[in-house]
Structures are given as structure tokens and as C-alpha cells.
Design a protein around this motif. Structure first.
Motif, PDB file in Angstrom:
ATOM      1  N   GLU A 118      24.227  57.591  -8.498  1.00 17.37           N
ATOM      2  CA  GLU A 118      22.986  57.351  -7.744  1.00 17.37           C
ATOM      3  C   GLU A 118      23.326  57.047  -6.295  1.00 17.37           C
ATOM      4  O   GLU A 118      24.100  56.127  -6.015  1.00 17.37           O
ATOM      5  CB  GLU A 118      22.228  56.188  -8.402  1.00 17.37           C
ATOM      6  N   SER A 119      22.769  57.830  -5.391  1.00 15.73           N
ATOM      7  CA  SER A 119      22.874  57.588  -3.942  1.00 15.73           C
ATOM      8  C   SER A 119      24.315  57.440  -3.454  1.00 15.73           C
ATOM      9  O   SER A 119      24.592  56.630  -2.585  1.00 15.73           O
ATOM     10  CB  SER A 119      22.089  56.329  -3.543  1.00 15.73           C
ATOM     11  N   THR A 160      15.846  61.512  -5.917  1.00 17.85           N
ATOM     12  CA  THR A 160      16.036  61.514  -7.368  1.00 17.85           C
ATOM     13  C   THR A 160      15.003  62.375  -8.088  1.00 17.85           C
ATOM     14  O   THR A 160      15.353  63.177  -8.950  1.00 17.85           O
ATOM     15  CB  THR A 160      15.911  60.070  -7.910  1.00 17.85           C
ATOM     16  N   ASP A 323      23.165  62.086  -7.875  1.00 21.75           N
ATOM     17  CA  ASP A 323      21.907  62.840  -7.753  1.00 21.75           C
ATOM     18  C   ASP A 323      21.694  63.360  -6.321  1.00 21.75           C
ATOM     19  O   ASP A 323      21.297  64.484  -6.103  1.00 21.75           O
ATOM     20  CB  ASP A 323      20.703  62.028  -8.257  1.00 21.75           C
ATOM     21  N   HIS A 324      21.961  62.504  -5.340  1.00 20.37           N
ATOM     22  CA  HIS A 324      21.849  62.864  -3.925  1.00 20.37           C
ATOM     23  C   HIS A 324      22.725  61.882  -3.176  1.00 20.37           C
ATOM     24  O   HIS A 324      23.259  60.952  -3.781  1.00 20.37           O
ATOM     25  CB  HIS A 324      20.394  62.763  -3.435  1.00 20.37           C
TER      26      HIS A 324
HETATM   27 ZN   LIG Z   1      18.536  58.769  -6.525  1.00 25.07          ZN
END
Ligand SMILES: [Zn+2]
Length: 422
Positions: A118-119, A160, A323-324
Motif C-alpha cells: 500500500e502506497s 487504490t 497498489d500505487h
Molecule cells: Zn492504496
């Protein structure tokens, strides 16, 4: 579907008949023109607002809202957005569709462990040249295991809510909404068809994951949120619990496993789930706090790797990506904009199975930077489908709408050209 829809449908019809018949039963003497007009205006308002929206709000009902509020938004999105765009051909981006891949063999990888970060950007990772040693494990692996693939990767989207549906449905380019609804390239759908036990363990709060229905909810055998451990629906849990869940998966069963470990990772506020001993870079600045989360994820990857390795078997593959990305400096931190750090994420692919790993290496070695689509197609091919792993020549980064209507990038890695579309 009949079993699931019957009761709510009957209830909905009965309720509508009841309310619609009230004026005839009660026969009010006064007329309520003002209130009626207000009611109609409210409906018109949400439809118009949905028509012009630049985000995914309303695409699926938020379980945290009341029934009335959730329906208000989704009805508005359906009437104001989905129908006009679908039938009116209003989208500039032609719908993306893909054929369902064919089964060619039994699953190639029996246990697929897919860690979804995540991130997490690559700028703050030691293994990619950052001056702080935020990734001792990945750096060690890169140096001592020439089979492991560790590469920067371009995520399919900036947020997301768009990136995960894109990743889990192998959507090559925007506008993949229809393909997602069809589900014929959904990773869980394809995994189930090949007999996998599909499992999704998330460290993220249940009420923030209302996008599960476009990730593949209906083909997930076991789905776990922090609520299972007694957390509130709005609470996240530390990523380390994901390892505990992995340890409960029977990796020796006859049935193959497709296991997703979905982190809270480096989501803002950075490090809110870390303990004191995890603050290895201090907590003075934004970057310190962000780097701690990168370090913590590195430790998680190491513990997962060590655990899988301890089986002594070669029937597993570990895949990791985020995710990004995240745009982090000491002045500002965000994601969702078309900045390189917002879409450049790490990827790790490693299987102790020589045949599998060298086949993947052959395909990934020519690429300095991968695309998320290569990860999706890799996973599908590992399940025993005829889908070729996509190449790293041209890829897409979608903006904040699945349809691509809020703009997207076309990245050509051969000519180094980045085209902003819309
Ligand atoms: Zn995310």
C-alpha cells in the motif's frame, strides 16, 4: 443468484407498494407540492453530480452509510453516470475487453502467495538506490540470489479504488469497467476454475474495502478483515498479523492455494500501526515516518520468505507489489497525481522452483521497469492458462476513474514517451 436476491427483492417490492399506496389510503387533504419538489430536486442533484464526478464515489454501496444514504449515492451513480455513459457513448475511451484465457495445463505454481503493498514508492527504497538502508532484506536478496526478480514497476492506476480492480482483473488499459463486470480475466475467477483455494487477508479496515465487489469478491473462498480479530469496521491492523494468517494456510494440502496478503503498509498517517521499536529512522520528519513503514514492509517480506523457505519445498512463488506509489517530501505527501513517484512501485517475484523462475526471468530480464499488467498476466499464466505474459513496451496508468474519463497516461518505454490522454 435467485436465492440471494429473492428476499431483498420481495421486501423491496412490498415496501414500494406500501409507500406508494399511502396517498390512496390516507387521502391527505393537503397537497405536499413543496416537499415533493424538494425530493425530486434531491434526486436530480445526485444524478447531475454523478454525471460530472471525477472519482469513484457511489460505484458500490458504502456499508458504513445508512441504507438510505448508500442507495442515494449508488442510484445517482447508476442513473446519472453508468446509464448515460454506457448507452450514450459519452466516454472518450473505448471500452476495453479481453478474451477469457484457455486452460493449458494443471497449475504451474501450487502455492501462490501474493503480497499487495500500500502506497509504497521506489524512491524511498534502499534496494533501488535510496541513500537510507530502508530495505536490508531486499538488498540482501538482490545481491545474494541472482534468481530473484526485484524491479521498479509502473502501477495500473494512482488510487487504490482503481489500481486494485485493474490489477486483479488484468485490465491492460482504461476503460475496463465492462470487462471487470464480466469477470472473465479476474484472477480469483481463473484461480477457482483451476481448483485453487482463494484467500484474501486484508490488514485494511473493512469499511474502506467496499471495492471488493470489483476485485472479485464472489470468487474468494475466504476473506478476512481486521474485524475477525475484534477490530472495529473502521480500524486497520498491523501487517504482521498477515503472517499469522499465512501460517494457518495448509500449504501441504492437495488443493492449490492462491493467497493474497493485503497490507496497510505505507498508507497515511505513516506508521500509525508501528511499535516504538519499528521507528528505526526516528519520527522527526515526514520522510522519517514514511521510511519506517518501508523498513517494516521489508521485514514482513523477509519473514514471509523465511517461512516459505522453511518448508524445504519448491512448490511456491512469492510475488509482491504495491497498489500505487506515494509522493513524499518533508513539505508534502500525497498520491493521486500523475507524478512518477505516485505510480512507480516495487515488484518482487521469487520461486525456488528453477524451471518456473528461469522462465519468468527470461521474460522479465529485458525490462528495466515492469508494468502491473505483467504481474497480472504472470499470475494467470502460473495458474495454467495460455495467456502470454505481456511485455514492457507500452503500458497505461489510469487516473481516478476506471473508465479513464479523468485522464490517463500512455507510457512507451522504448521511445521514453509519456503521453497524457485527456
Ligand atoms: Zn492504496
Amino acid at each position: 443468484m435467485i436465492g440471494k436476491l429473492l428476499v431483498p427483492s420481495v421486501w423491496g417490492i412490498a415496501e414500494s407498494i406500501f409507500f406508494a399506496s399511502l396517498p390512496f389510503i390516507l387521502k391527505p387533504k393537503k397537497s405536499y407540492k413543496l416537499v415533493d419538489t424538494f425530493f425530486i430536486l434531491l434526486l436530480v442533484f445526485i444524478c447531475v453530480r454523478s454525471f460530472h464526478t471525477t472519482q469513484q464515489h457511489g460505484i458500490s454501496p458504502n456499508p458504513d452509510y445508512s441504507r438510505l444514504k448508500a442507495n442515494y449515492f449508488t442510484l445517482g451513480h447508476f442513473i446519472g453516470r453508468v446509464i448515460p455513459y454506457y448507452y450514450g457513448g459519452l466516454s472518450d475511451t473505448p471500452p476495453y475487453s479481453a478474451k477469457e484465457p484457455k486452460i493449458t495445463s494443471a497449475p504451474l505454481a501450487k502455492n501462490i502467495i501474493f503480497v499487495v503493498g500500500e502506497s509504497q514508492n521506489t524512491n524511498n527504497m534502499g534496494v533501488f538506490g535510496y541513500d537510507r538502508d530502508t530495505t536490508p532484506f531486499l538488498s540482501y536478496l538482490a545481491k545474494n540470489n541472482n534468481q530473484a526478480i526485484i524491479k521498479p514497476t509502473i502501477s495500473g492506476a494512482l488510487m487504490t479504488a482503481v489500481a486494485l480492480p485493474t490489477l486483479f482483473n488484468a485490465i491492460e488499459k482504461p476503460n475496463g469497467s465492462l470487462q471487470i463486470s464480466k469477470g472473465t480475466t479476474n484472477l480469483f475467477y481463473l484461480a477457482k476454475k483451476q481448483g485453487y483455494n482463494t484467500q484474501f487477508y486484508s490488514a485494511q479496515a473493512e469499511n474502506q474495502m467496499m471495492i471488493m465487489n470489483i476485485i472479485g469478491l464472489r470468487w474468494i473462498d475466504r476473506m478476512v478483515f481486521p474485524t475477525e480479530l475484534g477490530y472495529k469496521k473502521s480500524e486497520n491492523m498491523p501487517d504482521s498479523y498477515l503472517l499469522d494468517y499465512l501460517k494457518k494456510v495448509d500449504l501441504n494440502s492437495a488443493q492449490p492455494n492462491f493467497v493474497i496478503l493485503h497490507q496497510r503498509g505505507s498508507h497515511v498517517p505513516y506508521g500509525s500501526l508501528l511499535n516504538d521499536e519499528d521507528h528505526v529512522f526516528g519520527t522527526e520528519t515526514i520522510i522519517d515516518k514514511y521510511d519506517n513503514t518501508i523498513h517494516k514492509t521489508d521485514q514482513l517480506l523477509q519473514s514471509i520468505y523465511d517461512y516459505l523457505n522453511s518448508s524445504g519445498k519448491d512448490d511456491w512463488i512469492l510475488v509482491f507489489t504495491s497498489d500505487h506509489g506515494q509522493n513524499v517530501s518533508n513539505e508534502t505527501f500525497n498520491h493521486g497525481q500523475f507524478t512518477t513517484s505516485s505510480y512507480t512501485v516495487p515488484a518482487l517475484v521469487y520461486s525456488p522452483n528453477n524451471q518456473i523462475q528461469s522462465d519468468i526471468k527470461e521474460q522479465f530480464d529485458p525490462c528495466n521497469t515492469l508494468f502491473h499488467q505483467q504481474i497480472s498476466t504472470l499470475l494467470i499464466s502460473l495458474m495454467g492458462y495460455d495467456l502470454p505474459i505481456s511485455n514492457c513496451k507500452i503500458g497505461y496508468v489510469n487516473g481516478n476513474l476506471l473508465t479513464g474519463d479523468s485522464g490517463y497516461l500512455e507510457i512507451n518505454q522504448e521511445t521514453h514517451e509519456i503521453k497524457k490522454i485527456k
